[in-house]
Design a protein around this motif. Structure first.
Motif, PDB file in Angstrom:
ATOM      1  N   LEU A   7       0.836  -1.202   0.000  1.00 44.15           N
ATOM      2  CA  LEU A   7       0.000   0.000   0.000  1.00 44.15           C
ATOM      3  C   LEU A   7       0.870   1.250   0.000  1.00 44.15           C
ATOM      4  CD1 LEU A   7      -2.627  -1.192   2.624  1.00 44.15           C
ATOM      5  CD2 LEU A   7      -2.875  -1.141   0.141  1.00 44.15           C
ATOM      6  N   PRO A   8       0.438   2.301  -0.706  1.00 42.48           N
ATOM      7  CA  PRO A   8       1.272   3.508  -0.812  1.00 42.48           C
ATOM      8  C   PRO A   8       1.297   4.368   0.444  1.00 42.48           C
ATOM      9  CG  PRO A   8      -0.802   3.824  -1.963  1.00 42.48           C
ATOM     10  CD  PRO A   8      -0.779   2.397  -1.525  1.00 42.48           C
ATOM     11  N   ILE A   9       0.352   4.127   1.361  1.00 43.09           N
ATOM     12  CA  ILE A   9       0.254   4.923   2.589  1.00 43.09           C
ATOM     13  C   ILE A   9       0.278   3.986   3.784  1.00 43.09           C
ATOM     14  CG2 ILE A   9      -1.220   6.476   3.926  1.00 43.09           C
ATOM     15  CD1 ILE A   9      -2.312   7.576   1.325  1.00 43.09           C
ATOM     16  N   ARG A  10       0.996   4.369   4.819  1.00 42.04           N
ATOM     17  CA  ARG A  10       1.036   3.591   6.062  1.00 42.04           C
ATOM     18  C   ARG A  10       0.042   4.193   7.063  1.00 42.04           C
ATOM     19  NH1 ARG A  10       3.243   1.001   2.922  1.00 42.04           N
ATOM     20  NH2 ARG A  10       5.398   0.236   2.895  1.00 42.04           N
ATOM     21  N   LEU A  11      -0.707   3.336   7.717  1.00 45.77           N
ATOM     22  CA  LEU A  11      -1.642   3.777   8.750  1.00 45.77           C
ATOM     23  C   LEU A  11      -1.489   2.855   9.945  1.00 45.77           C
ATOM     24  CD1 LEU A  11      -3.904   5.859   9.330  1.00 45.77           C
ATOM     25  CD2 LEU A  11      -5.542   4.086   8.672  1.00 45.77           C
ATOM     26  N   GLU A  12      -0.740   3.298  10.929  1.00 48.31           N
ATOM     27  CA  GLU A  12      -0.483   2.483  12.108  1.00 48.31           C
ATOM     28  C   GLU A  12      -1.741   2.364  12.967  1.00 48.31           C
ATOM     29  OE1 GLU A  12       2.172   0.795  13.020  1.00 48.31           O
ATOM     30  OE2 GLU A  12       3.311   1.387  11.238  1.00 48.31           O
ATOM     31  N   PRO A  13      -2.038   1.184  13.496  1.00 50.66           N
ATOM     32  CA  PRO A  13      -3.190   1.035  14.408  1.00 50.66           C
ATOM     33  C   PRO A  13      -2.987   1.852  15.682  1.00 50.66           C
ATOM     34  CG  PRO A  13      -2.425  -1.110  13.618  1.00 50.66           C
ATOM     35  CD  PRO A  13      -1.382  -0.101  13.225  1.00 50.66           C
ATOM     36  N   LEU A  14      -4.069   2.375  16.219  1.00 51.17           N
ATOM     37  CA  LEU A  14      -4.013   3.111  17.475  1.00 51.17           C
ATOM     38  C   LEU A  14      -4.212   2.152  18.647  1.00 51.17           C
ATOM     39  CD1 LEU A  14      -6.188   6.226  16.559  1.00 51.17           C
ATOM     40  CD2 LEU A  14      -3.692   6.031  16.537  1.00 51.17           C
ATOM     41  N   PRO A  15      -3.702   2.495  19.823  1.00 55.40           N
ATOM     42  CA  PRO A  15      -3.918   1.623  20.996  1.00 55.40           C
ATOM     43  C   PRO A  15      -5.405   1.410  21.261  1.00 55.40           C
ATOM     44  CG  PRO A  15      -2.239   3.280  21.462  1.00 55.40           C
ATOM     45  CD  PRO A  15      -2.843   3.647  20.138  1.00 55.40           C
ATOM     46  N   GLY A  16      -5.792   0.145  21.380  1.00 55.92           N
ATOM     47  CA  GLY A  16      -7.176  -0.173  21.679  1.00 55.92           C
ATOM     48  C   GLY A  16      -8.121  -0.112  20.500  1.00 55.92           C
ATOM     49  N   GLU A  17      -7.596   0.132  19.298  1.00 56.80           N
ATOM     50  CA  GLU A  17      -8.465   0.251  18.121  1.00 56.80           C
ATOM     51  C   GLU A  17      -9.011  -1.116  17.719  1.00 56.80           C
ATOM     52  OE1 GLU A  17      -8.442   2.536  13.790  1.00 56.80           O
ATOM     53  OE2 GLU A  17      -6.544   2.049  14.765  1.00 56.80           O
ATOM     54  N   SER A  18     -10.210  -1.109  17.138  1.00 56.48           N
ATOM     55  CA  SER A  18     -10.812  -2.352  16.666  1.00 56.48           C
ATOM     56  C   SER A  18     -10.381  -2.619  15.232  1.00 56.48           C
ATOM     57  CB  SER A  18     -12.334  -2.271  16.740  1.00 56.48           C
ATOM     58  OG  SER A  18     -12.823  -1.282  15.849  1.00 56.48           O
ATOM     59  N   LEU A  19     -10.420  -3.889  14.843  1.00 58.06           N
ATOM     60  CA  LEU A  19     -10.012  -4.249  13.491  1.00 58.06           C
ATOM     61  C   LEU A  19     -10.931  -3.634  12.450  1.00 58.06           C
ATOM     62  CD1 LEU A  19      -8.216  -5.833  11.566  1.00 58.06           C
ATOM     63  CD2 LEU A  19      -9.685  -7.826  11.926  1.00 58.06           C
ATOM     64  N   ASP A  20     -12.242  -3.640  12.694  1.00 58.07           N
ATOM     65  CA  ASP A  20     -13.157  -3.043  11.717  1.00 58.07           C
ATOM     66  C   ASP A  20     -12.919  -1.545  11.577  1.00 58.07           C
ATOM     67  OD1 ASP A  20     -14.395  -3.100  14.464  1.00 58.07           O
ATOM     68  OD2 ASP A  20     -15.875  -1.832  13.483  1.00 58.07           O
TER      69      ASP A  20
END
Length: 444
Positions: A8-21
């Motif tokens: 993917l051309p853009i990185r989006l790191e998950p946030l603490p406690g974020e849900s997969l959906d």
């Protein structure tokens, strides 16, 4: 499928406690790509993103995140942490809370509550804990969560995502659509959820945040098995106390109740749990004594410490045989399924009549025949820790068929003598369990 995975051309790191959906939807929105195309590009299983958001959050039918992790330039563990701890929590609570019928307050809800301030600050990123009935307060902003759009009054993240929502819906907008005919969806509400007023209650918020922090390891990716069990103990105990304190729902906490109402019940239950409202605690553990049995069925989920508190409070109303079973005079605890096996092993070291030196110490001066008491006391040593009926416990022992006699003779012991007698018998039984006996009477 993995052959089609592209970086993917853009990185989006998950946030603490974020849900997969929440992460998948936010990632697709960042790329301005329909969710189904995003899934196909990253190697997610066919139809995975067509499930309900709750199923996505739980990783239903998702065996591996290697494809999407590789596409997003992250380690597989980073994506697994979005759903595996949540799925593990759901499995654990079903195993523990389903038999006594306490699932509704603990399983993930079909929709998600939200904190407007969090959505505004993080840009439409949804947390996994917002799907839990007992999670009522934002742990960042201290406000109570909101359970529905203030305009259309409908729950969020309840139905499968509509592909066009990703590219057409503004961030943080209500995506609930009205129904038009059979199987058709109309226009989305579109109200800005970040503008919803979040209620605050500093006192209730402080107490519910303390409760949520104690239960948080049950959802933690890094928490060990012991920490998760302890967190579930806290959850079970507080929910049982909430049920005992009363409320509109049978368990005191119901999924359809407003977060503010649930928070009020949980805050009061937390005060009881930590010992700040002992009067309420006594009422909780003694308020349902009219129900047959020592403790109601729902209390099977209680921790050892809360069970002990309940048994101590109920001790005066229990029969002498139940006081032995539950060890109410020493270390109170629920009889276990292994209790009969332990009693059988203990029985190898028991004579047909209590040893003479102990009989001299324990036989009451009045009310019972000394000879009968010696025999009954020896049989009673089989009771601590076992939930089985007397006749079952005594079967195959020299006391077989004496169940009624044991119950009758113990009932004749005066209340002034009963406490000391039961304590001594329980401690003798525990000593035989831990140290064994000098003589194996069965072998002899």
């Amino acid at each position: 499928m993995s052959a089609c995975v592209r970086t993917l051309p853009i990185r989006l790191e998950p946030l603490p406690g974020e849900s997969l959906d929440g992460w998948l939807f936010a990632y697709a929105a960042r790329l301005d790509t329909p969710l189904t195309e995003f899934a196909a590009t990253t190697g997610l299983p066919r139809g995975f993103v067509r499930q309900t958001p709750r199923s996505i959050a739980l990783g239903k039918s998702l065996n591996s995140c290697a494809g999407i992790a590789r596409a997003a330039g992250m380690g597989g563990d980073s994506v697994d942490r979005l759903w595996r701890p949540f799925a593990r929590y759901a499995k654990a609570v079903r195993s523990r809370f389903d038999p006594p019928g306490m699932l509704r307050p603990v399983v993930p809800m079909g929709w998600s509550r939200f904190c407007p301030a969090c959505l505004s600050a993080c840009g439409d990123r949804w947390k996994v804990a917002w799907r839990l009935v007992w999670h009522t307060t934002c742990d960042v902003h201290g406000c109570l969560l909101i359970d529905a759009c203030p305009v259309c009054d409908r729950h969020q993240r309840e139905h499968p995502f509509v592909t066009s929502d990703v590219t057409l819906r503004p961030p943080c907008a209500c995506s609930t659509r009205s129904a038009i005919g059979t199987g058709r969806l109309g226009q989305a509400c579109g109200h800005d959820l970040t503008s919803a007023p979040a209620p605050t209650d500093a006192d209730v918020g402080r107490r519910t945040l303390a409760f949520q922090a104690a239960v948080a390891p049950a959802l933690g990716a890094d928490a060990g098995a012991a920490a998760r069990r302890q967190a579930l103990d806290v959850l079970a105990d507080v929910l049982l106390i909430a049920a005992g304190l009363g409320g509109d729902a049978p368990l005191g906490v119901q999924p359809l109740a407003k977060p503010a109402d649930v928070a009020q019940v949980l805050a009061r239950a937390w005060d009881c749990y930590v010992g700040d409202a002992e009067g309420d605690m006594v009422r909780v553990v003694t308020g349902d004594m009219q129900i047959p049995g020592v403790l109601p069925r729902a209390w099977s989920v209680a921790s050892q410490s809360l069970t002990a508190r309940a048994i101590v409070a109920r001790d005066g109303s229990m029969s002498l045989t139940d006081r032995l079973r539950w060890r109410s005079m020493t270390t109170p605890g629920r009889p276990t399924s292994r209790g009969l096996e332990v009693a059988r092993r203990r029985g190898r070291y028991l004579p047909e009549a209590l040893w003479a030196d102990w009989a001299v110490r324990l036989t009451p001066a009045t009310g019972v025949d000394a000879k009968s008491f010696r025999v009954v006391a020896a049989a009673a040593l089989l009771l601590p820790g076992t939930p089985r009926p007397l006749e079952t416990v005594l079967r195959g022992t020299p006391h077989e068929g004496r169940g009624r006699k044991v119950f009758h003779v113990l009932a004749m012991v005066a209340p002034t003598d009963a406490t000391a007698v039961l304590r001594a018998l329980t401690e003798i039984a525990d000593g035989l369990d831990s140290l064994g006996g000098v003589i194996d009477y069965q072998r002899r």
